[in-house]
Enzyme design. Structure first.
Site, PDB file in Angstrom:
ATOM      1  N   HIS B  26      -3.528 -12.186  -3.631  1.00  0.00           N
ATOM      2  CA  HIS B  26      -3.237 -11.309  -4.763  1.00  0.00           C
ATOM      3  C   HIS B  26      -1.805 -11.555  -5.214  1.00  0.00           C
ATOM      4  CE1 HIS B  26      -6.649  -9.288  -2.775  1.00  0.00           C
ATOM      5  NE2 HIS B  26      -6.899  -8.709  -3.921  1.00  0.00           N
ATOM      6  N   HIS B 257      -4.044  -9.868 -11.338  1.00  0.00           N
ATOM      7  CA  HIS B 257      -4.255  -9.173 -10.064  1.00  0.00           C
ATOM      8  C   HIS B 257      -4.575 -10.160  -8.936  1.00  0.00           C
ATOM      9  CE1 HIS B 257      -5.422  -5.801  -7.496  1.00  0.00           C
ATOM     10  NE2 HIS B 257      -6.541  -6.425  -7.226  1.00  0.00           N
ATOM     11  N   GLU B 403      -6.255  17.240   5.001  1.00  0.00           N
ATOM     12  CA  GLU B 403      -6.591  16.567   6.252  1.00  0.00           C
ATOM     13  C   GLU B 403      -6.346  15.067   6.193  1.00  0.00           C
ATOM     14  OE1 GLU B 403      -8.744  18.449   4.517  1.00  0.00           O
ATOM     15  OE2 GLU B 403      -8.926  20.275   5.717  1.00  0.00           O
ATOM     16  N   HIS B 453     -14.289  23.872  16.753  1.00  0.00           N
ATOM     17  CA  HIS B 453     -15.520  24.178  16.019  1.00  0.00           C
ATOM     18  C   HIS B 453     -16.442  22.963  16.025  1.00  0.00           C
ATOM     19  CE1 HIS B 453     -13.018  27.527  14.995  1.00  0.00           C
ATOM     20  NE2 HIS B 453     -13.847  28.037  14.117  1.00  0.00           N
ATOM     21  N   HIS B 465     -20.129  23.424   7.974  1.00  0.00           N
ATOM     22  CA  HIS B 465     -19.051  23.509   8.955  1.00  0.00           C
ATOM     23  C   HIS B 465     -19.502  23.162  10.375  1.00  0.00           C
ATOM     24  CE1 HIS B 465     -17.050  25.307   5.597  1.00  0.00           C
ATOM     25  NE2 HIS B 465     -15.964  25.558   6.286  1.00  0.00           N
TER      26      HIS B 465
END
Lengths: 654, 654
Positions: B26, B257, B403, B453, B465
């Protein structure tokens, strides 16, 4: 005169009563957004609770899904029959429409499953794209509705939220409105613990129409919704709210989010809000306001238009919206000629997939291809126009480098109905959209996920771009159908099965590099069995080679070499484990045979034990890939016909 | 007088020559960012190529990793010995430091693996946090460096990019600078195909210091870098550039590119840039400029400070930076008392994990906990202060609902060195950070990922969940060590093993609900074997129960019931499959035994065939979960002692 404040308090107390009754739940959202929701339904949303599947209904999404009682309360008050008082009383209990987080059940008014933050607003972008595309195709008499999404702080902190904002602004989705519950509280406490940016400015930077207002001021909300509807840009209502409004102990507090409610809280709230009615009891005049408010808009539209399908709609509209395959479906596949399905020379399966996808433009114009900035290397645009802010007739969406959004848009488009979404990127990026793909599997939505560059066959781009564990990780996902076709014919077969599937998503893992054409016979769809004997031995089998994708070609080569060594090997192609696992035991046994087995897949061994006995052998990847030309890598990692031959000899002499 | 333009052209032609030589690559980034990179190294970056591991070096990250030749060229020119001309000539070949995308090799100056867009800038946020925390601890004489990241459009389209921008602004990471290659081209063509937002405004909204400039104007770049260094906010240099600058056929074009280069391109570039030198030949005076430029800053610092460890640094500094466990390490674990490791009553393993994590604050103050807005339910903050814009001494980062960023920050902190990152959220959100976790596994970085959990034990929050396939999906990932401990003791053992691991990440899947305390014996770390016999039979085994996590307690109950029915069952706890798979075959055989086996795990069966024979039985989840109280769900899905007993009886009578 409609009393919207009372309509809002009806939501508020149904939420309090249901959460208190369940012993747990998230009161923050329903109490904080009650005025917003009531005003939206009283004056703006156009749905018909008696005909919940009406294709031209507005779509309402609760992206902050933990506040599910907001949705259940308002669906109950709006008159959706499945949302009975008993259902509210069974909030968070097994087999109940009122689950902890909303779970898609469109005839109950629940448009989509939400709860993982950010997914809902990203789905909403997909819904708004679907509306725009369908409106272009069928005209405003048949398609002219809006998408509304309730949004919490968490949705806007998640990266997928920004992806949604960015593309929605770019595509100028003017019928999309976000209602942001700016309550300045998250689970940890004040939002200022983790965020301090100017969120309205973020939306403005992406060319949204932004209004900031008091989220408890009904007139202000009403005016802002009017303004949103008349603006050509997507709109954000930044609603400053008080979390858990109405419960003196909790309002505006961290505990407002989900701290357990007490009977005293309910009593204090009744005093504060001047609500003398017993639990779950909504006075008739408030119910009448709810009914009249919705009817004021839907009654203007003849009932016949509001049904799921209708003689007044064009047949093609009904076909698209009922996801019915066209009459010429089987014929289409039988008639695919060498231009659409070339099988004479080795060819990357991603190119064969592009061939099929392009052929679909005529027979299935309801297909809408989404691609994450990889048009050239995946080659699925071809004759499709781009869907843009100025050209809604296109069936190809340049999603930009936003895979997670693209996955959720796939869910949103499929849940909206009318279109068949096809999602295209590299398999290495499947992890980026995995949370959304899981939602598609969980909801049972028939999106198709096409992935190129499926192994070390990617070559020098190296281990970041070489999937190794990706196949296993999706084979582990319930209700996800994973195809890794060997050649052009298996690719076509996988496409057909994926398009015919109505109860869940499918993914195709396809090669960047040339795949040997291992099949010539197109008389029956063998991929439907998940695995099948591609080449049997004439006499008894000495060995069985199991392979998928490009490694089936490698197995063919090995078979020839084994033959020369006097070893009779059968080849079983296994394009879809999930389908094979569904076959009768005797078919599985007959296919796998009793001879020693060698499995060949340029991927993690994880999961292969399902098809191998302890004495059988797996040839593939034990760790991550490396940067070098693909043939060098196959040699380096020992995924070669010579290794297969040596392994077979070893197996047969021990 | 240093000629920075010539230094830049040296980058440019090394990139052209190497890419032409490799036949692919690239060129867009190295040619478009040559002036930015040269100015940065000539005037600002403080590194010592002869002591590449110097802890107080600046960190340079190439987030747009496909432009790897930019990094390799400048590391070569800067004098990193591993980056020889031969290495450049072997670009993209097997076993070469110059891989297709940068692969972490810090003694070669490659700080971190990049290539998947957005990961690099998110890692850079982690590095900047690490610097700030360490500077607070050890003072500016020992820690005072900057983090620089080259950034492409793709990084800023990915959601993780926004998460990085948002938190970096919030934490006021003033020593972090992004150099944005605003070339207005992505793989699909013009960026306007998919993005139209005002990116500088997005950064300003998050309180960044933003400068817009011509990315080829060396004086402007130099001035902007000066300004960035003197501003207390993180800085964006929005550098307007021309992609593939210098190649007439490609500059400013989509093909810039990564379209294949031709010898004519190289010739035309040499003419345009007035560069008469042969391929890979850098004139001595330009090399001298590079050497002098870097030396001008590093020479001011005595060599002894620039080594990896040094007598001039405090011993604790060296201990942290060499990731050496303290002398009292074994003693610490032996001495954990009932306050730190309560084992007398059932307790959620996430709480036991919180107990350990809190105890670590004294023995391992280099631990830094990151949590995504789940402080209360995961309970790992305890006595830790928050790390904030105003308090760098904290060892707990409120990451917000981000997260994916948190996962990448974990990589960045681990790659930076000096701190041990611990990442905390729910297992359902592991998918959100999975791409970053894969990077940790690929790079072999010792982050610890703590997830609460972990199953349907979540209860009424429902299937969104409730992890089902998550364990399998990470067990499939090379180099990821997955622990699912049964109780407080196994949790402590898993923590110890995770903290002692230096060559890769570990994850702990922990329960929200109470876990039976199945162990009392703490004399040896049994978790290190991956699986072990928790309860053996007195005589011959009739049946072996395999279980993980909370299901080990369930197996204990079943064992008692089986005993009453006259069936002798042994229990094998399997907290870590990866470690068990590494044990000698005879240990594995002795542990699993020859009796019929029943595996119990409230998760997908995928992968369990590794430990089960065709006649053995798995009891767990076949699909997604549901919304109800946890005990109701265990009953509903048939994960009960009664089912185990019935299954055992069935197995023994057939």
């Amino acid at each position: 005169m409609t009393d919207i404040q009372k309509m809002a308090d009806a939501i508020r107390f149904l939420a309090i009563d249901a959460i208190l009754n369940a012993g747990e739940g998230h009161q923050g959202v329903p109490l904080g957004m009650a005025e917003i929701a009531a005003t939206l339904y009283a004056r703006h949303v156009r749905v018909d609770p008696k005909n919940p599947l009406w294709p031209d209904r507005d779509r309402v999404v609760l992206s902050n899904g933990h506040g599910s009682m907001l949705l259940y309360a308002l669906l109950h008050l709006a008159g959706y029959e499945k949302l009975t008082i008993d259902a509210l009383k069974s909030f968070r209990k097994l087999h109940n429409v009122c689950a902890g987080h909303p779970e898609i059940e469109q005839d109950a008014g629940i448009e989509i499953t939400t709860g993982l933050l950010g997914q809902g607003i990203a789905c909403a972008v997909g819904m708004a794209v679907a509306e725009a595309r369908l409106a272009d195709r069928f005209g405003p008499d048949h398609v002219n509705h809006r998408t509304w999404a309730f949004v919490g702080d968490g949705c806007l902190q998640e990266g997928i939220g920004q992806e949604a904002i960015s593309l929605a602004g770019h595509l100028r989705l003017g019928k999309l409105t976000f209602l942001w519950d700016d309550n300045q509280i998250t689970d940890d406490g004040a939002t200022s613990l983790s965020i301090s940016e100017d969120i309205p400015a973020r939306f403005r930077a992406a060319h949204w129409h932004v209004q900031e207002l008091d989220g408890h001021d009904i007139d202000a909300i009403d005016a802002a919704l009017d303004a949103a509807k008349s603006d050509p840009r997507p709109s954000l209502l930044a609603c400053r709210t008080t979390i858990a409004r109405g419960i003196p102990r909790l309002e505006g507090q961290r505990g407002g989010h989900s701290a357990p409610l007490t009977p005293d809280d309910a009593t204090a709230a009744r005093q504060q809000r001047n609500w003398p009615h017993p639990p779950f009891d909504i006075p008739a005049e408030i119910r009448a306001d709810w009914a009249a408010a919705l009817a004021s808009r839907t009654d203007a539209i003849p009932t016949k238009y509001r049904r799921y399908t209708d003689v007044e709609n064009p047949p093609e509209f009904d076909r698209w919206h009922t996801a019915t395959l066209p009459d010429a479906w089987e014929e289409f596949w039988q008639n695919l000629g060498p231009n659409q399905l070339p099988t004479d020379t080795p060819r990357p399966t991603i190119l064969s997939s592009g061939d099929i996808c392009d052929a679909l433009t005529e027979i299935l114009p309801e297909t809408l291809v989404l691609c994450a900035d990889l048009e050239a290397p995946t080659n699925h645009k071809r004759s499709r126009d781009a869907f843009t802010a100025d050209h809604r007739g296109g069936s190809y969406v340049h999603c930009g480098v936003r895979e997670h959004l693209m996955g959720a848009m796939t869910c949103g488009i499929a849940a909206h109905g009318g279109l068949h979404p096809i999602n295209v990127t590299y398999l290495a990026f499947a992890d980026y959209e995995r949370p959304a793909m899981r939602m598609a599997a969980l909801m049972g939505l028939p999106g198709i996920f096409v992935f190129s560059h499926d192994s070390i066959g990617v070559g020098s781009n190296g281990p970041t771009h070489q999937p190794v564990e990706t196949l296993a990780s999706f084979r582990a996902m319930p209700n996800m159908q994973v195809f890794r076709p060997a050649d052009a014919i298996e690719t076509a077969e996988a496409w057909k099965l994926a398009l015919e599937r109505s109860d869940g998503p499918s993914m195709l893992a396809l090669s960047r590099q040339d795949a040997t054409q291992v099949r010539t016979d197109r008389s029956g769809n063998l991929t439907q069995y998940g695995a099948y004997i591609l080449r049997d031995t004439e006499g008894p089998r000495d060995i069985t080679l199991l392979a998928t994708g490009t490694e089936v070609g490698l197995a063919l080569q090995a078979q020839a070499d084994l033959n020369q060594a006097g070893i009779a090997a059968a080849i079983v192609s296994m394009p879809c484990w999930e389908l094979f696992a569904q076959q009768p035991a005797d078919y599985q046994t007959a296919t796998l045979g009793t001879a020693p087995r060698i499995a060949i897949e340029a991927a993690s061994p994880f999961g292969w034990h399902q098809w191998l006995r302890p004495t059988d052998v797996f040839i593939g990847m034990e760790g991550f890939g490396a940067s070098a030309q693909a043939p060098v890598l196959y040699d380096h990692f020992g995924i070669t016909p010579a290794r297969v031959v040596a392994t077979a000899k070893d197996l047969l002499t021990h």
